[in-house]
Enzyme design. Structure first.
Site, PDB file in Angstrom:
ATOM      1  N   ARG A 188       0.851  -1.201   0.000  1.00  0.00           N
ATOM      2  CA  ARG A 188       0.000   0.000   0.000  1.00  0.00           C
ATOM      3  C   ARG A 188       0.884   1.246   0.000  1.00  0.00           C
ATOM      4  O   ARG A 188       0.595   2.244  -0.638  1.00  0.00           O
ATOM      5  CB  ARG A 188      -0.962   0.005   1.201  1.00  0.00           C
ATOM      6  CG  ARG A 188      -1.716   1.318   1.307  1.00  0.00           C
ATOM      7  CD  ARG A 188      -2.917   1.348   2.235  1.00  0.00           C
ATOM      8  NE  ARG A 188      -2.883   0.457   3.347  1.00  0.00           N
ATOM      9  CZ  ARG A 188      -2.133   0.618   4.451  1.00  0.00           C
ATOM     10  NH1 ARG A 188      -1.324   1.654   4.557  1.00  0.00           N
ATOM     11  NH2 ARG A 188      -2.188  -0.267   5.420  1.00  0.00           N
ATOM     12  N   TYR A 240     -16.427  16.886 -15.221  1.00  0.00           N
ATOM     13  CA  TYR A 240     -16.843  15.488 -15.192  1.00  0.00           C
ATOM     14  C   TYR A 240     -17.873  15.292 -14.074  1.00  0.00           C
ATOM     15  O   TYR A 240     -17.662  15.730 -12.940  1.00  0.00           O
ATOM     16  CB  TYR A 240     -15.611  14.590 -14.991  1.00  0.00           C
ATOM     17  CG  TYR A 240     -15.984  13.159 -14.730  1.00  0.00           C
ATOM     18  CD1 TYR A 240     -16.764  12.456 -15.637  1.00  0.00           C
ATOM     19  CD2 TYR A 240     -15.589  12.509 -13.567  1.00  0.00           C
ATOM     20  CE1 TYR A 240     -17.138  11.145 -15.401  1.00  0.00           C
ATOM     21  CE2 TYR A 240     -15.954  11.189 -13.322  1.00  0.00           C
ATOM     22  CZ  TYR A 240     -16.741  10.521 -14.241  1.00  0.00           C
ATOM     23  OH  TYR A 240     -17.117   9.234 -13.997  1.00  0.00           O
ATOM     24  N   ASP A 275      -7.227  19.276 -13.853  1.00  0.00           N
ATOM     25  CA  ASP A 275      -7.552  17.944 -14.366  1.00  0.00           C
ATOM     26  C   ASP A 275      -7.145  17.945 -15.837  1.00  0.00           C
ATOM     27  O   ASP A 275      -7.775  18.593 -16.675  1.00  0.00           O
ATOM     28  CB  ASP A 275      -9.066  17.685 -14.196  1.00  0.00           C
ATOM     29  CG  ASP A 275      -9.475  16.288 -14.667  1.00  0.00           C
ATOM     30  OD1 ASP A 275      -8.767  15.711 -15.508  1.00  0.00           O
ATOM     31  OD2 ASP A 275     -10.527  15.806 -14.199  1.00  0.00           O
ATOM     32  N   LYS A 320      -7.913   6.908 -18.995  1.00  0.00           N
ATOM     33  CA  LYS A 320      -8.221   7.435 -20.320  1.00  0.00           C
ATOM     34  C   LYS A 320      -6.983   7.381 -21.225  1.00  0.00           C
ATOM     35  O   LYS A 320      -6.505   6.308 -21.510  1.00  0.00           O
ATOM     36  CB  LYS A 320      -8.784   8.851 -20.161  1.00  0.00           C
ATOM     37  CG  LYS A 320      -9.918   8.927 -19.098  1.00  0.00           C
ATOM     38  CD  LYS A 320     -11.139   8.181 -19.547  1.00  0.00           C
ATOM     39  CE  LYS A 320     -12.206   7.883 -18.525  1.00  0.00           C
ATOM     40  NZ  LYS A 320     -12.328   8.528 -17.291  1.00  0.00           N
TER      41      LYS A 320
HETATM   42  C1  LIG Z   1     -12.147  14.621 -16.932  1.00  0.00           C
HETATM   43  C2  LIG Z   1     -12.282  13.457 -15.985  1.00  0.00           C
HETATM   44  N1  LIG Z   1     -11.799  13.556 -14.744  1.00  0.00           N
HETATM   45  C3  LIG Z   1     -11.901  12.543 -13.856  1.00  0.00           C
HETATM   46  C4  LIG Z   1     -12.527  11.364 -14.189  1.00  0.00           C
HETATM   47  C5  LIG Z   1     -12.652  10.251 -13.168  1.00  0.00           C
HETATM   48  O1  LIG Z   1     -11.734   9.242 -13.436  1.00  0.00           O
HETATM   49  P1  LIG Z   1     -11.982   7.682 -13.107  1.00  0.00           P
HETATM   50  O2  LIG Z   1     -13.162   7.241 -13.908  1.00  0.00           O
HETATM   51  O3  LIG Z   1     -10.684   7.053 -13.507  1.00  0.00           O
HETATM   52  O4  LIG Z   1     -12.238   7.602 -11.638  1.00  0.00           O
HETATM   53  C6  LIG Z   1     -13.049  11.217 -15.482  1.00  0.00           C
HETATM   54  C7  LIG Z   1     -13.746   9.960 -15.859  1.00  0.00           C
HETATM   55  O5  LIG Z   1     -14.424   9.906 -16.857  1.00  0.00           O
HETATM   56  C8  LIG Z   1     -12.921  12.287 -16.401  1.00  0.00           C
HETATM   57  O6  LIG Z   1     -13.418  12.212 -17.647  1.00  0.00           O
END
Ligand SMILES: Cc1ncc(COP(=O)(O)O)c(C=O)c1O
Length: 379
Positions: free
Chosen positions: A46, A98, A170, A195
């Site tokens: 961990r 998101y 992000d 992604k």
């Molecule tokens: C722009 C963005 N940030 C954060 C996330 C969250 O990531 P995760 O699905 O890996 O938890 C996503 C998921 O689609 C996203 O598109």
């Protein structure tokens, strides 16, 4: 090292045991000690794992930071950032973001006494209007999901520095191939590595990268103390994905442009959201902070209704109707009922996420096949 070399070699060493070029998958939870505390730098997975460490070094390298952290999902990475805060603290966030980030902020952390201001940041100077003594964090997503708004990271970082507030970006949609927020003044860069970094739709993972040592220490503490880490097998897969990030992104951008231009010229299409168009409201900012415009494209049809949007996504054959984005294969999504369903309809529609909106993650297949698929689905 230049970026295209960093994706392959950044932060990497050949394994000391046998010189393996890729790091072994250290599928172990624990490490033998000769005497209590007598170990080779690893005690418990961990806290640290050699395969995860190799990946974390790669994250740091490609984002031009110093410290990388890998988490079990993008949301776990965001969760670790919010845990830097205390009850009473305030966050200024992009209003078009998101849906899962919005849900984490409003449905979990508001209950812990953290206040979120969701604002349009297309004019980033507006951020300053919401700053007060309690503001501790500015949360920026750019390009935004799914409206492809562009937020000026340099302006946001000037405001954050003036008021001694952290700026987190992000960078999931852009990836460091297109945009490196730490170079533009951000303190924290975050990814859903699920992604483009992973790139093959086979892993769920999150990443953070920072430059500041004290901030890194605090985040490593949260990573270990809260425990939302990823496993060694997934670390290996994302590390492998990153090695081709630059060539995949080049093709995502080429195909993204072709799809955006095709949709824009289609008589049945009302509006196409893609920052590469000269009439995109922040096209000039996109041009200055990004190297190209990426593979994400959103659009609405002229008929402008829910049923028509559903018909289009159901008819697609090369594009798969699915959540997520950033893989080699093209995906189509209907944000109002899928990725953004956790945002109330009135809130969603204020930012343009209407029932007729379709979001495409344009993959790296043959451009002609993608266009022909859209042609047959839109009619
Ligand atoms: C722009 C963005 N940030 C954060 C996330 C969250 O990531 P995760 O699905 O890996 O938890 C996503 C998921 O689609 C996203 O598109």
């Amino acid at each position: 090292m230049k970026f295209n070399t960093k994706t392959i070699h950044g932060g990497q060493e050949h394994d000391p045991a046998y010189g393996s070029v890729m790091p072994p998958i250290y599928q172990t939870s624990t490490y033998a000690q000769s005497t209590p505390g007598g170990h080779k730098g690893y005690e418990y997975s961990r806290t640290h794992n050699p395969t995860r460490n190799a990946l974390e070094n790669s994250f740091a390298s490609i984002e031009n930071g110093k410290y990388g952290l890998a988490f079990g999902s993008g949301l776990a990475a965001i969760d670790a950032v919010i845990k830097l805060l205390q009850p009473g603290d305030e966050v200024i966030s992009t209003n078009d973001l998101y849906g899962g980030s919005y849900r984490l902020f409003t449905k979990i952390y508001e209950d812990f006494g953290i206040k979120f201001h969701f604002i349009g940041m297309e004019n980033a100077h507006r951020i300053e209007d919401y700053i007060n003594d309690n503001t501790k964090l500015i949360w920026v997503e750019t390009p935004t999901n799914p409206m492809m708004n562009i937020i000026d990271i340099v302006v946001a970082s000037k405001i954050s520095k003036k008021h001694n507030v952290l700026l987190a970006v992000d960078n999931t949609f852009a990836t460091p191939y297109l945009q490196q927020p730490l170079n533009l003044g951000a303190d924290i860069v975050m990814h859903s590595a699920t992604k483009y970094l992973g790139g093959h739709s086979d892993v769920v993972m999150g990443a953070l990268v920072v430059k500041d040592e004290k901030l890194a220490e605090r985040l490593y503490f949260i990573q270990n103390a809260s425990g939302a880490v990823c496993g060694p097998q997934d670390s290996f897969l994302v590390l492998r994905g990153i090695k081709t990030l630059h060539i995949r992104m080049q093709r995502h951008c080429e195909n993204g442009r072709a799809v955006a231009e095709y949709l824009n010229s289609h008589p049945k299409i009302e509006k196409v959201y893609w920052p590469g168009f000269e009439n995109h409201p922040n096209h000039n900012i996109a041009k200055s902070q990004m190297n190209d415009f990426g593979g994400m494209v959103s659009f609405t049809a002229k008929s402008n209704n829910y049923e028509e949007a559903i018909k289009i996504v159901e008819k697609l054959k090369v594009f798969t109707l699915a959540e997520s984005l950033g893989g080699v294969e093209s995906l189509a999504g209907h944000p109002a009922s899928m990725t953004h369903a956790s945002i109330p309809k009135e809130e969603r529609e204020k930012t343009g996420v209407v029932d007729s909106l379709i979001r495409l993650s344009v993959g790296i297949e043959d451009e002609e096949d993608l266009i022909n698929d859209l042609k047959q689905a839109i009619g």
